[in-house]
Design an enzyme around this catalytic site. Structure first.
Site, PDB file in Angstrom:
ATOM      1  N   ASP A 129     -12.224   7.556   3.812  1.00 23.28           N
ATOM      2  CA  ASP A 129     -11.108   7.338   4.523  1.00 23.28           C
ATOM      3  C   ASP A 129     -10.323   5.418   4.552  1.00 23.28           C
ATOM      4  O   ASP A 129      -9.451   5.589   5.181  1.00 23.28           O
ATOM      5  CB  ASP A 129     -11.194   7.634   5.566  1.00 23.28           C
ATOM      6  CG  ASP A 129      -9.468   7.820   6.837  1.00 23.28           C
ATOM      7  OD1 ASP A 129      -8.570   7.485   6.113  1.00 23.28           O
ATOM      8  OD2 ASP A 129      -9.872   7.826   7.843  1.00 23.28           O
ATOM      9  N   GLU A 189      -9.630   3.753   2.167  1.00 29.57           N
ATOM     10  CA  GLU A 189      -8.871   3.748   0.729  1.00 29.57           C
ATOM     11  C   GLU A 189      -7.898   2.841   0.464  1.00 29.57           C
ATOM     12  O   GLU A 189      -7.727   2.560  -0.604  1.00 29.57           O
ATOM     13  CB  GLU A 189      -8.060   5.161   1.012  1.00 29.57           C
ATOM     14  CG  GLU A 189      -6.857   4.857   1.146  1.00 29.57           C
ATOM     15  CD  GLU A 189      -5.989   5.500   2.572  1.00 29.57           C
ATOM     16  OE1 GLU A 189      -7.239   5.262   3.350  1.00 29.57           O
ATOM     17  OE2 GLU A 189      -5.587   4.836   3.351  1.00 29.57           O
ATOM     18  N   ASP A 218      -2.366  10.470   2.923  1.00 28.95           N
ATOM     19  CA  ASP A 218      -4.150   9.391   3.399  1.00 28.95           C
ATOM     20  C   ASP A 218      -4.384  10.979   5.048  1.00 28.95           C
ATOM     21  O   ASP A 218      -3.837  11.510   6.090  1.00 28.95           O
ATOM     22  CB  ASP A 218      -4.226   8.149   4.633  1.00 28.95           C
ATOM     23  CG  ASP A 218      -5.243   7.837   4.517  1.00 28.95           C
ATOM     24  OD1 ASP A 218      -6.579   8.655   3.896  1.00 28.95           O
ATOM     25  OD2 ASP A 218      -5.705   7.468   5.548  1.00 28.95           O
ATOM     26  N   LYS A 231       0.855  -1.231   0.195  1.00 30.12           N
ATOM     27  CA  LYS A 231       0.050  -0.004   0.326  1.00 30.12           C
ATOM     28  C   LYS A 231       0.940   0.646  -0.121  1.00 30.12           C
ATOM     29  O   LYS A 231       1.530   1.720   0.967  1.00 30.12           O
ATOM     30  CB  LYS A 231      -1.011  -0.062   1.415  1.00 30.12           C
ATOM     31  CG  LYS A 231      -1.516   1.235   1.216  1.00 30.12           C
ATOM     32  CD  LYS A 231      -3.093   0.953   2.370  1.00 30.12           C
ATOM     33  CE  LYS A 231      -2.810   2.693   3.267  1.00 30.12           C
ATOM     34  NZ  LYS A 231      -4.116   1.939   4.212  1.00 30.12           N
ATOM     35  N   ARG A 235      -7.372  -0.679   1.429  1.00 28.69           N
ATOM     36  CA  ARG A 235      -7.936  -1.176   0.722  1.00 28.69           C
ATOM     37  C   ARG A 235      -8.847  -1.024  -0.770  1.00 28.69           C
ATOM     38  O   ARG A 235      -8.492  -2.237  -2.198  1.00 28.69           O
ATOM     39  CB  ARG A 235      -9.336  -2.440   1.291  1.00 28.69           C
ATOM     40  CG  ARG A 235     -10.351  -1.196   1.524  1.00 28.69           C
ATOM     41  CD  ARG A 235     -11.527  -1.148   3.419  1.00 28.69           C
ATOM     42  NE  ARG A 235     -10.993  -0.835   3.934  1.00 28.69           N
ATOM     43  CZ  ARG A 235     -11.892  -1.225   5.055  1.00 28.69           C
ATOM     44  NH1 ARG A 235     -12.507  -1.345   5.184  1.00 28.69           N
ATOM     45  NH2 ARG A 235     -11.263  -0.699   5.826  1.00 28.69           N
ATOM     46  N   LYS A 269      -9.811  13.031   7.556  1.00 29.23           N
ATOM     47  CA  LYS A 269      -9.657  12.684   9.538  1.00 29.23           C
ATOM     48  C   LYS A 269      -8.980  14.368   9.704  1.00 29.23           C
ATOM     49  O   LYS A 269      -9.409  14.951   9.615  1.00 29.23           O
ATOM     50  CB  LYS A 269      -7.989  12.414   8.683  1.00 29.23           C
ATOM     51  CG  LYS A 269      -7.799  11.250   8.877  1.00 29.23           C
ATOM     52  CD  LYS A 269      -6.698  10.504   8.494  1.00 29.23           C
ATOM     53  CE  LYS A 269      -6.666   8.891   8.366  1.00 29.23           C
ATOM     54  NZ  LYS A 269      -7.297   7.932   9.235  1.00 29.23           N
TER      55      LYS A 269
HETATM   56  N1  BES Z   1      -3.793   4.683   6.715  1.00 27.66           N
HETATM   57  C1  BES Z   1      -5.142   4.768   7.760  1.00 27.66           C
HETATM   58  C2  BES Z   1      -5.163   3.461   8.745  1.00 27.66           C
HETATM   59  C3  BES Z   1      -4.334   4.007  10.213  1.00 27.66           C
HETATM   60  C4  BES Z   1      -4.456   4.709  11.291  1.00 27.66           C
HETATM   61  C5  BES Z   1      -2.816   3.589  10.258  1.00 27.66           C
HETATM   62  C6  BES Z   1      -3.527   5.154  12.143  1.00 27.66           C
HETATM   63  C7  BES Z   1      -1.632   3.663  10.986  1.00 27.66           C
HETATM   64  C8  BES Z   1      -2.885   4.823  12.143  1.00 27.66           C
HETATM   65  C9  BES Z   1      -6.441   3.552   6.874  1.00 27.66           C
HETATM   66  O1  BES Z   1      -6.351   4.719   5.721  1.00 27.66           O
HETATM   67  C10 BES Z   1      -7.200   3.993   7.421  1.00 27.66           C
HETATM   68  O2  BES Z   1      -7.768   5.464   7.778  1.00 27.66           O
HETATM   69  N2  BES Z   1      -8.321   3.178   8.085  1.00 27.66           N
HETATM   70  C11 BES Z   1      -9.983   3.706   8.746  1.00 27.66           C
HETATM   71  C12 BES Z   1     -10.727   2.957   8.783  1.00 27.66           C
HETATM   72  C13 BES Z   1     -11.852   3.060   8.954  1.00 27.66           C
HETATM   73  C14 BES Z   1     -12.424   4.466   8.267  1.00 27.66           C
HETATM   74  C15 BES Z   1     -12.832   1.942   8.507  1.00 27.66           C
HETATM   75  C16 BES Z   1      -9.663   3.467  10.232  1.00 27.66           C
HETATM   76  O3  BES Z   1      -8.240   2.614  11.109  1.00 27.66           O
HETATM   77  O4  BES Z   1     -10.061   4.057  10.807  1.00 27.66           O
HETATM   78 ZN    ZN Z   2      -4.736   4.734   4.560  1.00 24.15          ZN
HETATM   79 MN    MN Z   3      -7.320   6.013   5.037  1.00 23.14          MN
END
Ligand code: BES
Ligand code: ZN
Ligand code: MN
Length: 498
Positions: free
Chosen positions: A349, A351, A272, A267, A353, A279
């Site tokens: 968010d 994204e 992000d 990835k 996947r 966020k």
């Molecule tokens: N890149 C993030 C995951 C992440 C968050 C990694 C904090 C390290 C620290 C990913 O793209 C994301 O935002 N995931 C969301 C998924 C949710 C919207 C289902 C998450 O984990 O909050």
């Molecule tokens: Zn991400």
């Molecule tokens: Mn994200």
């Protein structure tokens, strides 16, 4: 740092070894290790230990100069704890303290004469690898973007590990350890670079440079080519960004031409923001690390290139930014992935996947022996496993999963550990959409598992594993920085497949 292994008969030859410093172990019970005994010809070492000048606790150190009967100019006593069967943790503290002491020495070179083979449940190979990785870590500086560089590293620059016999096998382990350390450095450098510098284009150029240095094949697909491939899922993420997306394919064909390749998919979200599902502000800078999966693929390629391993390995990096804009994907948008699956994007968010879905479909064309994707995929993985273990997912119908075992073993071998988490029908049901084949987020609960279950939908034509490295790829707080994980796990996994 320059590393070597040297054969010493601790009883006879260590005292005659010319060096700036010899590091030896002492115990909390005031006992001396074999190497310490060998250098204790006039009793200076045992006297220092008896006097209480060094406790022997893991991480305690004492430097003695001009010990009679010894060719080296210094001896560094390093405490390794109470137990003669040294715990991994005590060994780690001892190595850290030793490396710290080395930085303030007038000496340029040192010999480490530790009882490597006494570490509980570990062997000499492990000790060599862990010292090389720790020494490399100790000299890593994240000053690439500082106008004034951090102070130059002084002290010991050449390390020799004293072993009973410098076998070809041990020399190979040393070379592998150095390659892993160099691979980790690349992963860390990429992770730490600011997101205005480390763009998808930057990652593509890094891959091209690696290809040039190590003779890999490289291909970089741009937006037009991704459109032609109908990568609607990946493209939905890049819509809001002005930075062009890059889909990078690296090939190291070190095995027999007909052998099915092992494919690594990273990835590569170079930033992000969350997109329209923006966020919160605090800590958002850390989302520059959202390309650490990609960074670990490139770092692993550096390591396997340096070793020129005899295995066919393909690296895929799906790189883009996730930004809000007037053109950005909106919650509720439905897109069609490369394999025809329609996806309702309920949260922009989620994204990672989406980019991986198309990268995983693309991987099919290589008729892979196995595919491992690596992603900073979910914050929930940090909640579940903290910062110690990467989350490891494989197909649910297979509790005894050979690929999971390989990855678990590679992690345990290197201390770059992973822990298994589940997917399966129940998690898939959480991903149902009223309007499309799949939703990109699950109903509440098990967010790491529903994310992995989402990916599983795109991997049904081959053997697959997913590593969620959200908790392991970087550190927050005062020591903020990329860790270089899981390069040790991935490189060792590939080495074990040769
Ligand atoms: N890149 C993030 C995951 C992440 C968050 C990694 C904090 C390290 C620290 C990913 O793209 C994301 O935002 N995931 C969301 C998924 C949710 C919207 C289902 C998450 O984990 O909050
Ligand atoms: Zn991400
Ligand atoms: Mn994200």
């Amino acid at each position: 740092m320059d590393f070597s292994i040297k054969a010493f008969d601790t009883k006879n030859t260590l005292g005659a070894a010319k060096s700036g410093c010899i590091a030896v172990a002492v115990f909390e019970n005031k006992k001396l290790s074999e190497a310490a005994k060998a250098l204790d010809l006039n009793g200076a070492i045992s006297a220092a230990v008896k006097s209480g000048d060094i406790s022997g606790k893991p991480g305690s150190t004492l430097l003695l100069r001009g010990v009679a009967g010894m060719a080296a100019s210094r001896v560094l006593l390093v405490g390794v704890g109470a137990d003669e069967a040294i715990s991994e943790k005590s060994f780690g503290s001892a190595v850290t303290a030793m490396l710290k002491a080395f930085t303030s020495l007038g000496a340029q070179d040192a010999i480490i004469a530790f009882p490597f083979e006494n570490v509980k449940g570990r062997d000499l190979n492990w000790a060599v690898r862990s010292i090389v990785v720790a020494a490399n870590e100790s000299e890593f500086r994240s000053d690439a973007q500082k106008s004034k560089k951090d102070p130059a590293i002084t002290g010991v620059r050449k390390l020799a590990l004293a072993v009973p016999a410098a076998t070809p096998q041990l020399k190979a382990v040393l070379a592998q350890s150095i390659a892993i350390a160099n691979g980790m450095n690349l992963t860390k450098e990429l992770g730490n670079l600011s997101p205005n510098v480390c763009t998808p284009t930057y990652l593509a150029n890094t891959a091209r440079k690696l290809a040039e240095d190590y003779g890999f094949d490289v291909e970089v697909l741009d937006r037009k080519q991704l459109e032609a491939l109908k990568m609607g899922s990946f493209l939905s993420v890049t819509r809001g960004s002005d930075e062009p997306p890059k889909f990078i394919v690296l090939k190291h064909m070190g095995g027999k031409p007909k052998d099915a390749p092992t494919v690594l998919v990273g990835k590569g979200i170079t930033f992000d923001t969350g997109g329209i599902s923006l966020k919160p502000g605090p800590g958002m800078d850390e989302m520059k690390y959202d390309m650490c999966g990609a960074g670990s693929v490139l770092g692993t390629f550096r390591a396997i290139g340096e070793m020129n391993i005899k295995l066919n390995v393909i690296g895929i990096v799906a790189a883009c930014e996730n930004m809000p804009s007037g053109r950005a994907t909106k919650p509720g948008d439905i897109v069609t992935a490369m394999n025809g699956t329609t996806i309702e994007i309920l949260n922009t968010d989620a994204e990672g996947r989406l980019v991986l879905a198309d990268a995983l479909t693309y991987a099919e064309r290589f008729k892979p022996a196995a595919v491992v994707d690596i992603a900073t995929l979910t914050g929930a993985c940090i909640v579940a496993l903290g910062h110690h273990n990467s989350g490891l997912f494989t197909r649910h119908d297979d509790i005894h999963n050979a690929l999971a075992d390989e990855l678990m073993d590679a992690g345990a071998q290197t201390g770059d550990t992973a822990w298994r988490l589940p997917i399966g029908e129940n998690y898939n049901e959480q991903l149902k959409s009223n309007f499309a084949d799949l939703a990109n987020i699950g109903s509440p609960g098990g967010a790491s598992c529903t994310a992995a279950a989402f990916l599983e939908n795109f991997t049904r034509n081959y053997t697959w594993a997913h590593l969620d490295i959200a908790g392991t790829a970087w550190k927050s707080g005062a020591a903020k920085g990329a860790t270089g994980r899981p390069v040790p796990l991935l490189t060792t996994f590939l080495l074990n497949r040769v």
